[in-house]
Write a protein that holds these residues in place. Structure first.
Motif, PDB file in Angstrom:
ATOM      1  N   PRO A  95       0.791  -1.237   0.000  1.00  0.00           N
ATOM      2  CA  PRO A  95       0.000   0.000   0.000  1.00  0.00           C
ATOM      3  C   PRO A  95       0.819   1.280   0.000  1.00  0.00           C
ATOM      4  N   PHE A  96       1.931   1.308  -0.705  1.00  0.00           N
ATOM      5  CA  PHE A  96       2.770   2.498  -0.698  1.00  0.00           C
ATOM      6  C   PHE A  96       3.191   2.867  -2.116  1.00  0.00           C
ATOM      7  N   ALA A 275     -18.323   5.902  -1.748  1.00  0.00           N
ATOM      8  CA  ALA A 275     -17.452   7.072  -1.665  1.00  0.00           C
ATOM      9  C   ALA A 275     -16.871   7.286  -0.280  1.00  0.00           C
ATOM     10  N   ASP A 276     -17.547   6.790   0.761  1.00  0.00           N
ATOM     11  CA  ASP A 276     -17.022   6.973   2.119  1.00  0.00           C
ATOM     12  C   ASP A 276     -15.691   6.271   2.312  1.00  0.00           C
ATOM     13  N   LEU A 277     -15.379   5.280   1.474  1.00  0.00           N
ATOM     14  CA  LEU A 277     -14.099   4.584   1.584  1.00  0.00           C
ATOM     15  C   LEU A 277     -12.918   5.517   1.356  1.00  0.00           C
ATOM     16  N   ALA A 278     -13.113   6.545   0.525  1.00  0.00           N
ATOM     17  CA  ALA A 278     -12.027   7.484   0.217  1.00  0.00           C
ATOM     18  C   ALA A 278     -12.222   8.843   0.867  1.00  0.00           C
ATOM     19  N   GLN A 294       9.425  10.291   2.014  1.00  0.00           N
ATOM     20  CA  GLN A 294       9.280   8.944   2.544  1.00  0.00           C
ATOM     21  C   GLN A 294       8.204   8.234   1.726  1.00  0.00           C
ATOM     22  N   PRO A 295       8.171   6.904   1.738  1.00  0.00           N
ATOM     23  CA  PRO A 295       7.086   6.197   1.040  1.00  0.00           C
ATOM     24  C   PRO A 295       5.723   6.648   1.563  1.00  0.00           C
ATOM     25  N   GLN A 296       4.777   6.844   0.640  1.00  0.00           N
ATOM     26  CA  GLN A 296       3.469   7.376   0.999  1.00  0.00           C
ATOM     27  C   GLN A 296       2.394   6.298   0.879  1.00  0.00           C
ATOM     28  N   ALA A 297       1.569   6.179   1.906  1.00  0.00           N
ATOM     29  CA  ALA A 297       0.458   5.225   1.867  1.00  0.00           C
ATOM     30  C   ALA A 297      -0.573   5.686   0.838  1.00  0.00           C
ATOM     31  N   VAL A 298      -0.980   4.793  -0.045  1.00  0.00           N
ATOM     32  CA  VAL A 298      -1.899   5.157  -1.109  1.00  0.00           C
ATOM     33  C   VAL A 298      -3.319   5.267  -0.567  1.00  0.00           C
ATOM     34  N   ILE A 299      -4.200   5.829  -1.394  1.00  0.00           N
ATOM     35  CA  ILE A 299      -5.585   6.101  -1.027  1.00  0.00           C
ATOM     36  C   ILE A 299      -6.477   5.034  -1.653  1.00  0.00           C
ATOM     37  N   THR A 300      -7.504   4.613  -0.939  1.00  0.00           N
ATOM     38  CA  THR A 300      -8.462   3.672  -1.513  1.00  0.00           C
ATOM     39  C   THR A 300      -9.125   4.302  -2.730  1.00  0.00           C
ATOM     40  N   SER A 301      -9.119   3.580  -3.845  1.00  0.00           N
ATOM     41  CA  SER A 301      -9.571   4.143  -5.113  1.00  0.00           C
ATOM     42  C   SER A 301     -10.288   3.082  -5.931  1.00  0.00           C
ATOM     43  N   GLU A 308      -7.869   0.327   1.544  1.00  0.00           N
ATOM     44  CA  GLU A 308      -6.899   0.635   2.588  1.00  0.00           C
ATOM     45  C   GLU A 308      -7.475   1.602   3.619  1.00  0.00           C
ATOM     46  N   SER A 309      -8.773   1.901   3.521  1.00  0.00           N
ATOM     47  CA  SER A 309      -9.373   2.872   4.440  1.00  0.00           C
ATOM     48  C   SER A 309      -9.322   2.348   5.865  1.00  0.00           C
ATOM     49  N   GLY A 310      -9.176   3.281   6.822  1.00  0.00           N
ATOM     50  CA  GLY A 310      -9.081   2.898   8.228  1.00  0.00           C
ATOM     51  C   GLY A 310      -7.781   2.225   8.582  1.00  0.00           C
ATOM     52  N   GLY A 311      -6.772   2.360   7.723  1.00  0.00           N
ATOM     53  CA  GLY A 311      -5.466   1.777   8.028  1.00  0.00           C
ATOM     54  C   GLY A 311      -5.323   0.309   7.663  1.00  0.00           C
ATOM     55  N   ARG A 312      -6.277  -0.244   6.901  1.00  0.00           N
ATOM     56  CA  ARG A 312      -6.181  -1.647   6.497  1.00  0.00           C
ATOM     57  C   ARG A 312      -5.080  -1.834   5.456  1.00  0.00           C
ATOM     58  N   ARG A 313      -4.580  -3.044   5.387  1.00  0.00           N
ATOM     59  CA  ARG A 313      -3.655  -3.393   4.323  1.00  0.00           C
ATOM     60  C   ARG A 313      -4.463  -3.897   3.135  1.00  0.00           C
ATOM     61  N   TYR A 314      -3.931  -3.691   1.959  1.00  0.00           N
ATOM     62  CA  TYR A 314      -4.645  -4.031   0.738  1.00  0.00           C
ATOM     63  C   TYR A 314      -4.892  -5.537   0.646  1.00  0.00           C
ATOM     64  N   SER A 315      -6.089  -5.902   0.288  1.00  0.00           N
ATOM     65  CA  SER A 315      -6.438  -7.278  -0.037  1.00  0.00           C
ATOM     66  C   SER A 315      -7.444  -7.224  -1.180  1.00  0.00           C
ATOM     67  N   PRO A 316      -7.204  -7.945  -2.266  1.00  0.00           N
ATOM     68  CA  PRO A 316      -8.062  -7.797  -3.450  1.00  0.00           C
ATOM     69  C   PRO A 316      -9.505  -8.230  -3.189  1.00  0.00           C
ATOM     70  N   PHE A 317     -10.413  -7.564  -3.873  1.00  0.00           N
ATOM     71  CA  PHE A 317     -11.846  -7.895  -3.918  1.00  0.00           C
ATOM     72  C   PHE A 317     -12.581  -7.641  -2.603  1.00  0.00           C
ATOM     73  N   THR A 318     -11.953  -6.964  -1.631  1.00  0.00           N
ATOM     74  CA  THR A 318     -12.666  -6.695  -0.385  1.00  0.00           C
ATOM     75  C   THR A 318     -13.847  -5.752  -0.615  1.00  0.00           C
TER      76      THR A 318
END
Length: 525
Positions: A95-96, A275-278, A294-301, A308-318
């Protein structure tokens, strides 16, 4: 002409490597296969009795490693490494987003890929303005995924207009025909600026479109504008940093406003709250200076299927599972039954075990039958790399010292005993497609009847001459051929429609056999 940048196309990526040497490059090769007999030849293409050799007029490689692609190219342009240029790195696996920053300037004659392409474009444009000018080309565009093209051929009933089964209708019974006007003399100017279609068509990802007009205005201020020529008034992309800024500004993963706008567009199509995810990062805008800090955490898109909203790590199809965002299928659900005519005909409408093709039945015994030389025919696999760095730097001294110092073929202890091969012996594997010389890695972990050669190092590193041809032994793809599975050619119906780098024809490398035998242990390089 073929220009390859940082891709070892002629070796590790090329199924049927020896056929490439023969037909594309017209150089020495180890192909022994005979041409397909007339009854088995395709009827919809013109068959050339004498297949052309050396179709390519010019091959240009841009790289900082002497790969096989460089060795077989006419021109090699030295490239800068990651530590000598500005660039970006990001994947859906973490997620960076990171920046590349030059520790030193590109040494000697090396140039960054950005500089190489712009230099070539300027010279090409200078010549093209005289010899080509502006031309209109007719392009056959495929029926694309995430567009109305998915409804062009209901149930995958593909009628052949060339056989008189239907009328040729572009976009329905055949590819779309699109007229494209190309100003060849303006290629360099257009490469160095953001084009005007973003203002009118917006940007589209996976069927979702949003308008980045505010970002285009911001890029005019951050990058400056082109003053003259066909791109006058457009944001500049004349430096690698300009391009990095444009990528970051125009992606929802690094621009919170676009992420929200993309999800809002998706909400209107699906009726699902997204839309609340982002929205928690709607005010975030990651620029190139941020990534250098520094490496930047990406935005849920909506560009990806995870959150990745709420500090989650990326997992496909969530997002599909948790928010019930429709899947990119005709029904919006996951499909286990595929009602395309071709799938039904080939027995793949439902998930089913498909045994490997019995290649020996089609091509017969490929052994040499030399007296006193035991041979064994094995299934041949080319798995993803082992004992290497991900980008295939197996000739790095540190990697070579980890395992055998060169290419190996793995085989079971039972098969090795049948042909008198001991661990670390030199062996040769061969079939109608080519020949490989390598050391044997004998292991009880390999199932009998199978051998494998991992995505291997280039053929010029610790690879001896083969006993069979007298030429340097090949690599893992010297024993493979290009085979396209028919179901990968589906199109114009539901999720089977073409998507670049997502759904389309790809080569199989699992259905192959090879003959393996021990060779004299005195080798010549």
């Amino acid at each position: 002409m073929l220009l390859v940048w940082r891709a070892n196309l002629f070796a590790s990526s090329m199924k049927g490597h020896e056929y490439l040497l023969r037909h594309l490059l017209g150089t020495d090769h180890a192909v022994t296969a005979t041409e397909t007999p007339p009854p088995a030849r395709p009827t919809e293409v013109t068959w050339r009795e004498q297949a052309p050799e050396g179709k390519l007029d010019l091959s240009v490689a841009v790289d900082f490693r002497m790969t096989s692609t460089c060795l077989f190219s006419d021109v090699v342009l030295p490239a800068a490494t990651w530590y000598e240029k500005h660039d970006l790195s990001s994947t859906d696996m973490h997620p960076f987003v990171h920046s590349f920053n030059p520790a030193i300037a590109p040494p000697w004659e090396t140039r960054t890929d950005f500089d190489v392409f712009h230099t070539i474009a300027r010279d090409f444009s200078r010549l093209a303005a005289v010899h080509l000018g502006t031309r209109r080309d007719v392009i056959a565009a495929p029926l694309a995924h995430d567009t109305p093209d998915e409804l062009a051929q209901p149930h995958g009933r593909v009628r052949d207009w060339k056989a008189g089964e239907c009328e040729p209708v572009p976009g329905e019974t055949m590819p779309k025909l699109v007229v494209v006007e190309r100003d060849y003399g303006a290629v360099a100017d257009k490469l160095a600026a953001i084009g005007p279609l973003l203002d009118t068509l917006g940007t589209t990802t996976k069927g979702v479109t949003w308008n980045p007009s505010a970002e285009i205005a911001n890029l005019r201020h951050s990058n400056g504008v082109v003053r003259h020529g066909v791109a006058a008034g457009r944001p500049r992309l004349t430096l690698d940093r300009h391009f990095c800024e444009a990528i970051l500004a125009l992606s929802g993963t690094t621009n919170g406003e676009l992420a929200v706008a993309g999800f809002e567009a998706l909400e209107r199509r699906t009726g699902v709250a997204l839309a609340d995810l982002a929205r928690e990062r709607a005010g975030d805008r990651i620029d190139f200076a941020d990534t250098q800090n520094q490496p930047q955490a990406v935005i849920t898109s909506p560009e990806w299927s995870g959150t990745e909203s709420g500090g989650r790590r990326y997992s496909p199809f969530t997002i599909n599972v948790e928010r019930r965002k429709p899947w990119h299928t005709l029904t919006g659900r996951q499909h286990f039954y595929l009602d395309h005519d071709w799938m039904l005909e080939l027995g793949e409408a439902l998930p089913a075990y498909r045994p490997p093709l019995v290649m020996g039945r089609h091509f017969g015994d490929q052994g040499r039958g030399d007296p006193g030389r035991p041979e064994i025919t094995l299934r041949y696999l080319t798995p993803h790399s082992k004992w290497s760095i991900h980008s295939e730097y197996q000739e790095n001294l540190h990697m070579l010292t980890l395992f055998r110092g060169g290419p190996v073929i793995w085989l079971s202890d039972a098969d090795a005993a049948r042909v008198g091969v001991a661990d670390n012996d030199w062996v040769e594997a061969f079939n109608r497609n080519g020949v490989v010389a390598a050391r044997a890695a004998v292991s009880h972990r390999i199932p009998p009847g199978t051998c494998l050669m991992y995505h291997t190092i280039d053929r010029h590193l610790n690879v001896p001459r083969t006993e069979l041809t007298g030429r340097h032994g090949g690599g893992d793809n010297s024993l493979t051929q290009l085979m396209i599975k028919p179901t990968h050619l589906l199109g114009g119906y539901a999720q089977f429609s073409y998507g670049f780098n997502y759904y389309g024809p790809t080569a199989s490398q699992r259905d192959e056999v090879t003959v393996l035998r021990r060779r004299p242990q005195e080798v010549e390089f």
